[in-house]
Write an enzyme that holds these catalytic residues in place. Sequence first.
Site, mmCIF file in Angstrom:
data_model
loop_
_atom_site.group_PDB
_atom_site.id
_atom_site.type_symbol
_atom_site.label_atom_id
_atom_site.label_comp_id
_atom_site.label_asym_id
_atom_site.label_seq_id
_atom_site.Cartn_x
_atom_site.Cartn_y
_atom_site.Cartn_z
ATOM 1 N N GLY A 44 -60.015 -44.387 32.841
ATOM 2 C CA GLY A 44 -59.326 -45.200 31.842
ATOM 3 C C GLY A 44 -57.833 -45.317 32.032
ATOM 4 N N ASP A 103 -54.653 -42.748 29.324
ATOM 5 C CA ASP A 103 -54.632 -43.909 28.448
ATOM 6 C C ASP A 103 -54.509 -43.523 26.985
ATOM 7 O OD1 ASP A 103 -57.212 -42.853 28.419
ATOM 8 O OD2 ASP A 103 -58.219 -44.755 28.789
ATOM 9 N N ASP A 106 -56.836 -38.225 22.142
ATOM 10 C CA ASP A 106 -57.501 -38.021 20.862
ATOM 11 C C ASP A 106 -57.842 -36.555 20.683
ATOM 12 O OD1 ASP A 106 -59.709 -38.196 22.628
ATOM 13 O OD2 ASP A 106 -60.288 -40.147 21.873
ATOM 14 N N PHE A 155 -62.059 -47.428 17.180
ATOM 15 C CA PHE A 155 -62.601 -47.404 18.539
ATOM 16 C C PHE A 155 -61.889 -48.476 19.353
ATOM 17 C CE2 PHE A 155 -65.538 -48.297 21.976
ATOM 18 C CZ PHE A 155 -65.708 -47.009 22.465
ATOM 19 N N LEU A 156 -61.109 -48.043 20.340
ATOM 20 C CA LEU A 156 -60.254 -48.942 21.107
ATOM 21 C C LEU A 156 -60.890 -49.363 22.423
ATOM 22 C CD1 LEU A 156 -56.888 -47.001 20.636
ATOM 23 C CD2 LEU A 156 -57.797 -48.878 19.238
#
Length: 177
Positions: A44, A103, A106, A155-156
């Site tokens: 990512g 990226d 979390d 949610f990206l």
Amino acid sequence: MAEAPPTPTVLLPEAEVARIVADLATRIAPVIDDETVAAVLLTGGLWFAADLTRALSRTGRHVRFDALWLASYGDEQSSRGRIDVHAPFQRSLEGRKVLILDDVFDTGLSLAEAVRHAKEAGAAEVVTCVFARKPWPKPRAPEPDFVGWEAPNRFLVGYGLDHAGALRGLPDICALD
């Protein structure tokens, strides 16, 4: 018939992504040197790392480049709570400063694992940078040294962020919820 996936909602347009990356490069350049190894967390972080290393070059900072392939999500929308290492660093980190790029931050598991791997590989110093930091209910260690964008708890997808491998190539960052 399969249900159609939700339509992505743009949260951060491409031009704003570029502005954030340029700002990060300006903030990071003074704390690294041309011997620094910029190490992206695959897969990512690849989009962000490519843009950031080019932005660093525009500031006159020409870093070395490497990658560490970690996975904590698989094709799920939440972390499995464990990290798999698919490919280690390829370049020697012995005695070098390492700039770890990812990226999104979390749970913090991937970043902590990457820092551990860099230190075990002999890095003299580890600096961390994430494009986006999502809110999290529990303390995370280590917190990134540089954060581009405080993301919402959604949610990206896009700009390297994916849904089961799809939508990474969107130029904007979008929510898929």
